[in-house]
Write a protein that holds these residues in place. Structure first.
Motif, PDB file in Angstrom:
ATOM      1  N   GLU A 247      70.653  38.786  21.806  1.00  0.00           N
ATOM      2  CA  GLU A 247      71.806  38.397  22.470  1.00  0.00           C
ATOM      3  C   GLU A 247      71.304  37.602  23.788  1.00  0.00           C
ATOM      4  OE1 GLU A 247      74.227  41.636  23.094  1.00  0.00           O
ATOM      5  OE2 GLU A 247      74.893  41.624  21.385  1.00  0.00           O
ATOM      6  N   PHE A 248      70.064  38.365  24.454  1.00  0.00           N
ATOM      7  CA  PHE A 248      69.678  37.655  25.499  1.00  0.00           C
ATOM      8  C   PHE A 248      68.906  36.384  25.501  1.00  0.00           C
ATOM      9  CE2 PHE A 248      65.528  38.604  24.259  1.00  0.00           C
ATOM     10  CZ  PHE A 248      64.571  38.110  25.182  1.00  0.00           C
ATOM     11  N   LEU A 249      68.903  35.800  24.261  1.00  0.00           N
ATOM     12  CA  LEU A 249      68.417  34.378  23.955  1.00  0.00           C
ATOM     13  C   LEU A 249      69.484  33.610  23.455  1.00  0.00           C
ATOM     14  CD1 LEU A 249      64.574  34.698  23.111  1.00  0.00           C
ATOM     15  CD2 LEU A 249      65.469  34.349  25.077  1.00  0.00           C
ATOM     16  N   ASP A 250      70.515  33.468  24.055  1.00  0.00           N
ATOM     17  CA  ASP A 250      71.630  32.607  23.628  1.00  0.00           C
ATOM     18  C   ASP A 250      71.144  31.226  23.299  1.00  0.00           C
ATOM     19  OD1 ASP A 250      73.169  35.050  23.493  1.00  0.00           O
ATOM     20  OD2 ASP A 250      74.173  34.474  25.382  1.00  0.00           O
ATOM     21  N   ARG A 251      71.766  30.820  22.202  1.00  0.00           N
ATOM     22  CA  ARG A 251      71.638  29.154  21.963  1.00  0.00           C
ATOM     23  C   ARG A 251      72.485  28.440  22.664  1.00  0.00           C
ATOM     24  NH1 ARG A 251      69.666  28.257  16.777  1.00  0.00           N
ATOM     25  NH2 ARG A 251      69.764  29.971  15.364  1.00  0.00           N
ATOM     26  N   PRO A 252      71.929  27.139  23.087  1.00  0.00           N
ATOM     27  CA  PRO A 252      72.623  26.307  24.163  1.00  0.00           C
ATOM     28  C   PRO A 252      73.787  25.577  22.914  1.00  0.00           C
ATOM     29  CG  PRO A 252      70.309  25.466  23.496  1.00  0.00           C
ATOM     30  CD  PRO A 252      70.479  26.554  22.892  1.00  0.00           C
ATOM     31  N   THR A 253      74.490  24.711  23.684  1.00  0.00           N
ATOM     32  CA  THR A 253      75.267  24.122  22.749  1.00  0.00           C
ATOM     33  C   THR A 253      74.512  22.788  22.043  1.00  0.00           C
ATOM     34  OG1 THR A 253      75.651  22.409  24.460  1.00  0.00           O
ATOM     35  CG2 THR A 253      77.264  24.209  24.549  1.00  0.00           C
ATOM     36  N   GLU A 254      75.319  22.277  20.966  1.00  0.00           N
ATOM     37  CA  GLU A 254      74.748  21.467  20.063  1.00  0.00           C
ATOM     38  C   GLU A 254      74.550  19.952  20.886  1.00  0.00           C
ATOM     39  OE1 GLU A 254      73.596  22.401  17.334  1.00  0.00           O
ATOM     40  OE2 GLU A 254      74.132  24.495  17.871  1.00  0.00           O
ATOM     41  N   ASP A 255      74.764  19.890  21.824  1.00  0.00           N
ATOM     42  CA  ASP A 255      74.650  18.533  22.358  1.00  0.00           C
ATOM     43  C   ASP A 255      73.113  18.037  22.390  1.00  0.00           C
ATOM     44  OD1 ASP A 255      76.925  19.353  25.236  1.00  0.00           O
ATOM     45  OD2 ASP A 255      77.338  18.348  23.125  1.00  0.00           O
ATOM     46  N   ASN A 256      72.748  16.629  22.353  1.00  0.00           N
ATOM     47  CA  ASN A 256      71.641  16.355  22.553  1.00  0.00           C
ATOM     48  C   ASN A 256      71.027  16.029  24.084  1.00  0.00           C
ATOM     49  OD1 ASN A 256      71.142  16.169  19.586  1.00  0.00           O
ATOM     50  ND2 ASN A 256      72.321  14.145  19.626  1.00  0.00           N
ATOM     51  N   TYR A 257      70.067  16.893  24.397  1.00  0.00           N
ATOM     52  CA  TYR A 257      69.754  16.844  25.935  1.00  0.00           C
ATOM     53  C   TYR A 257      68.503  15.972  25.831  1.00  0.00           C
ATOM     54  CZ  TYR A 257      72.707  20.676  26.681  1.00  0.00           C
ATOM     55  OH  TYR A 257      73.751  21.579  26.846  1.00  0.00           O
ATOM     56  N   THR A 258      68.111  15.359  27.079  1.00  0.00           N
ATOM     57  CA  THR A 258      67.081  14.741  27.505  1.00  0.00           C
ATOM     58  C   THR A 258      66.477  15.629  28.736  1.00  0.00           C
ATOM     59  OG1 THR A 258      67.960  13.308  29.109  1.00  0.00           O
ATOM     60  CG2 THR A 258      67.934  12.513  26.807  1.00  0.00           C
ATOM     61  N   ILE A 259      65.452  15.533  28.892  1.00  0.00           N
ATOM     62  CA  ILE A 259      64.906  16.299  29.948  1.00  0.00           C
ATOM     63  C   ILE A 259      65.456  15.898  31.370  1.00  0.00           C
ATOM     64  CG2 ILE A 259      62.689  16.666  31.513  1.00  0.00           C
ATOM     65  CD1 ILE A 259      61.195  16.227  29.132  1.00  0.00           C
ATOM     66  N   ASP A 260      65.987  14.870  31.703  1.00  0.00           N
ATOM     67  CA  ASP A 260      66.617  14.707  32.952  1.00  0.00           C
ATOM     68  C   ASP A 260      68.023  15.063  33.021  1.00  0.00           C
ATOM     69  OD1 ASP A 260      64.449  13.259  34.002  1.00  0.00           O
ATOM     70  OD2 ASP A 260      65.057  11.302  33.187  1.00  0.00           O
ATOM     71  N   SER A 261      68.735  15.462  31.796  1.00  0.00           N
ATOM     72  CA  SER A 261      70.074  15.785  31.977  1.00  0.00           C
ATOM     73  C   SER A 261      70.059  17.271  31.634  1.00  0.00           C
ATOM     74  CB  SER A 261      70.759  15.225  30.719  1.00  0.00           C
ATOM     75  OG  SER A 261      70.347  15.500  29.520  1.00  0.00           O
ATOM     76  N   PHE A 262      68.776  17.976  31.400  1.00  0.00           N
ATOM     77  CA  PHE A 262      68.795  19.156  31.124  1.00  0.00           C
ATOM     78  C   PHE A 262      68.508  20.227  32.547  1.00  0.00           C
ATOM     79  CE2 PHE A 262      67.604  23.306  29.306  1.00  0.00           C
ATOM     80  CZ  PHE A 262      68.567  23.722  28.097  1.00  0.00           C
TER      81      PHE A 262
ATOM     82  N   GLU B 227      62.438  42.609  40.223  1.00  0.00           N
ATOM     83  CA  GLU B 227      62.419  44.199  39.607  1.00  0.00           C
ATOM     84  C   GLU B 227      62.635  44.301  38.264  1.00  0.00           C
ATOM     85  OE1 GLU B 227      60.161  46.137  41.259  1.00  0.00           O
ATOM     86  OE2 GLU B 227      59.867  45.082  43.057  1.00  0.00           O
ATOM     87  N   GLN B 228      64.122  43.837  38.062  1.00  0.00           N
ATOM     88  CA  GLN B 228      64.492  44.106  36.818  1.00  0.00           C
ATOM     89  C   GLN B 228      65.117  42.906  36.398  1.00  0.00           C
ATOM     90  OE1 GLN B 228      64.738  46.963  35.167  1.00  0.00           O
ATOM     91  NE2 GLN B 228      63.707  48.075  37.108  1.00  0.00           N
ATOM     92  N   ASN B 229      65.154  42.521  34.971  1.00  0.00           N
ATOM     93  CA  ASN B 229      65.305  41.478  34.315  1.00  0.00           C
ATOM     94  C   ASN B 229      66.330  41.523  33.481  1.00  0.00           C
ATOM     95  OD1 ASN B 229      65.641  38.758  33.769  1.00  0.00           O
ATOM     96  ND2 ASN B 229      63.540  38.102  33.709  1.00  0.00           N
ATOM     97  N   ILE B 230      67.060  40.727  32.559  1.00  0.00           N
ATOM     98  CA  ILE B 230      68.065  40.825  31.468  1.00  0.00           C
ATOM     99  C   ILE B 230      67.063  41.682  30.557  1.00  0.00           C
ATOM    100  CG2 ILE B 230      68.932  39.551  29.647  1.00  0.00           C
ATOM    101  CD1 ILE B 230      69.505  37.458  31.618  1.00  0.00           C
ATOM    102  N   LYS B 231      67.676  42.356  29.892  1.00  0.00           N
ATOM    103  CA  LYS B 231      66.995  43.420  28.909  1.00  0.00           C
ATOM    104  C   LYS B 231      66.216  42.692  27.853  1.00  0.00           C
ATOM    105  CE  LYS B 231      67.616  47.469  26.038  1.00  0.00           C
ATOM    106  NZ  LYS B 231      68.835  48.451  25.460  1.00  0.00           N
TER     107      LYS B 231
ATOM    108  N   SER C 279      56.389  44.196  33.637  1.00  0.00           N
ATOM    109  CA  SER C 279      55.374  43.436  32.654  1.00  0.00           C
ATOM    110  C   SER C 279      54.377  42.982  33.069  1.00  0.00           C
ATOM    111  CB  SER C 279      56.268  42.317  31.831  1.00  0.00           C
ATOM    112  OG  SER C 279      57.696  42.840  31.601  1.00  0.00           O
ATOM    113  N   ALA C 280      54.340  42.205  34.375  1.00  0.00           N
ATOM    114  CA  ALA C 280      53.262  41.418  34.999  1.00  0.00           C
ATOM    115  C   ALA C 280      52.444  42.392  35.368  1.00  0.00           C
ATOM    116  CB  ALA C 280      53.790  40.337  36.015  1.00  0.00           C
TER     117      ALA C 280
END
Length: 566
Positions: free
Chosen positions: A25-40, A199-203, A210-211
């Motif tokens: 769950e903590f790595l949800d997919r992005p939408t199916e749009d075709n991104y470029t680096i400049d638009s992401f 200190e805490q992040n998404i599970k 960690s670091a």
């Protein structure tokens, strides 16, 4: 096969292509749009999605080398006496070694791309907290990649920026940098990550703890480099300082049931696992954990995608657990059964849909129809999920796929940091009775040993063996030999040369009551390491062809830290 430094020319693009991978769950997919680096990189969500790949895909081709280097070289895993990892006969033409190198450099390139894109592409709607967190995550994974690279190959090029290398057009001319500078680069990268991380992040995601844990391990390893017989006390003190932040200040505790650490439902997001690769069985190749196919018994998954019958733990590792394939199990240490399966072991979490799995060594009657055959009398348990539907679906909610599970691969665990803490306190002493060191050491042992009695003094050899038992088949033990070799090369060679890497003769006949136990003998195989060069693996030939500066006869150069900034 991709070429090591050629990959850096396409990393800025591929970093974006891979963001569609998801892991739990903590790595949800992005939408199916075709991104470029400049638009992401325009929202907090997009920035986190860009970092998601760092937990899985670029590490994928390291998986096989991860095991062969980490445990076969260390004498924990048997692949056959003619195997080039088992007999230390590796050459630059080894395919798994080349894949491992490419994978680790790909990780570095992805991390650099994320760091640079957050700095230059993140939009005004991206919060400062998100910028810092994602950058910190990328820096920790980058440090982890370099930590593997320097311990496997020694002197390597430091690539701080993709764009600078691409702009200069000198990717095939990069010099190797000195080992001490690579370690310094790792330390500086982690210290900067600690400044940025929460200190805490998404599970399941990387945080300061960690670091801290990884930095403690880096300092402990570096403490021996360039030393003769003793370790650098300043580095030992730093290892103790950062390990203490994990052991005493994080609020984390050891998982009470050791085997729970290695199941999807109880281990993937267990707080003891500080740094893990996150996999998902999907249609997207390289998103998945494929180790089960290499390590589980033939027929074990129900998908005809496993071929690990003749691969498994060595006799030497069995003896370290005080077990013997010719004797009834004593099961005094829960870690043994959670690490390797031996005759008559029962596992309720394998093939649970038919009542569990018993290691019977009877190919016709065991519930999986799995084939047994390894001459050491033991097969792998760690990295194994079991039946693709009966076990994987019960654990993850979805069936496994061919060569694909959701099981996380743990890179740094809390117990590891406990033992780092104990060793850093021991330092250069022969033994220690320090209360903090003993508390950490005994905590690791008492979790798994039913008849445990707290010890009142520990030595380096005690800790080294405990690390082997605790982390066996987690692909870490070889690096303990590497760091020992840094300052006590003869002892490292001696311990490896003393290992039993052979197999039993007549074990199957004994199990089938055809011969007596006394007739089962060991076909002994021991390595004879005399050269220090065995502790540094050869660069893949494709990389040597692309960049002649990687050759052994080319001296590494100092890295100019004044040329970089974070």
């Amino acid at each position: 096969m991709k070429q090591l430094f050629k990959t850096h020319k396409i990393l800025v693009l591929t970093a974006l292509l891979f963001i569609s991978y998801s892991c739990e769950e903590f790595l949800d997919r992005p939408t199916e749009d075709n991104y470029t680096i400049d638009s992401f990189y325009k929202t907090d969500e997009q920035c986190f999605q860009a970092a998601n790949v760092l937990y899985s895909a670029p590490w994928y081709d390291f998986q096989r080398g991860f095991v062969w280097i980490g445990d076969v070289l260390a004498g924990n895993m048997y692949l056959g006496t003619d195997n080039n990892y088992q007999n230390f006969n590796l050459t630059s033409s080894n395919e798994d070694l080349a894949n491992a190198a490419n994978s680790l450099w790909l990780v570095n390139g992805h991390c650099n791309a994320v760091i640079e894109n957050i700095r230059t592409k993140a939009g005004p709607d991206v919060s400062e907290e998100t910028r810092n967190t994602v950058t910190g995550e990328a820096m920790v994974w980058k440090a982890m990649a370099y930590f593997y690279l320097v311990r496997i190959w020694g002197a390597i090029p430091i690539i701080h920026s993709n764009s600078e290398i691409i702009g200069a057009g000198n990717a095939t001319e990069l010099p190797k940098n000195q080992i001490e500078d690579v370690y310094e680069y790792i330390v500086r990268t982690l210290l900067k990550a600690i400044e940025l991380l929460p200190e805490q992040n998404i599970k399941g995601r990387i945080n300061k703890t960690s670091a801290y844990g990884l930095l403690a391990k880096v300092y402990l390893t570096r403490s021996g480099y360039g030393q003769n017989g003793t370790r650098n006390q300043a580095d030992l003190d730093k290892a103790k300082e950062y390990a203490a932040k994990v052991v005493n200040e994080s609020g984390l505790s050891l998982e009470p049931v050791y085997s729970n650490l290695f199941r999807i439902s109880t281990g993937n997001f267990n707080e003891e696992n500080l740094l893990s690769w996150r996999w998902v069985a999907s249609d997207q190749w390289t998103s998945q954990n494929s180790l089960q196919s290499d390590l589980s018994l033939n027929g074990f998954t129900g998908l005809n995608d496993s071929w690990g019958t003749w691969r498994g733990p060595t006799i030497d590792l069995q003896f370290a657990f005080n077990e013997d394939a010719r004797e009834p199990r004593n099961n005094r240490d829960d870690r043994r059964k959670a690490t390797m399966m031996m005759k008559d072991d029962y596992y309720p979490y394998f093939w649970r849909h038919v009542g569990g799995f018993t290691c019977t060594w009877d190919d016709d009657n065991n519930v999986a129809g799995a084939t047994f055959g390894i001459g050491t009398g033991a097969n792998c348990v760690k990295h194994i999920v079991g039946h693709f539907e009966g076990d994987h679906k019960d654990e993850a909610g979805v069936p496994a796929r061919r060569m694909a599970t959701d099981l996380a691969t743990h890179i740094l665990r809390l117990a590891d940091v406990y033992l780092i803490y104990a060793e850093a306190i021991l330092g250069n002493n022969e033994t220690t009775s320090d209360a903090e060191a003993l508390k950490a050491f005994n905590a690791v042992r008492k979790r798994s040993i039913s008849a445990h009695t707290d010890v009142s003094s520990i030595s380096f050899e005690d800790i080294f063996k405990e690390r082997r038992l605790e982390l066996a088949l987690e692909c870490d033990n070889w690096y303990d030999f590497v760091r020992l070799h840094y300052y006590k090369p003869e002892l490292a060679k001696q311990w490896l040369n003393n290992q039993e890497r052979g197999s039993f003769n007549g074990l199957r006949q004994y199990y089938d009551a055809e011969i007596e136990k006394s007739e089962v003998t060991i076909e002994s195989f021991k390595v004879n390491i005399t050269s220090d060069s065995k502790f540094q693996l050869p660069f893949p030939e494709v990389d040597l062809a692309m960049n002649p500066n990687l050759r052994d006869d080319v001296e590494p150069v100092p890295f100019d830290f004044s040329t970089i900034e974070y």
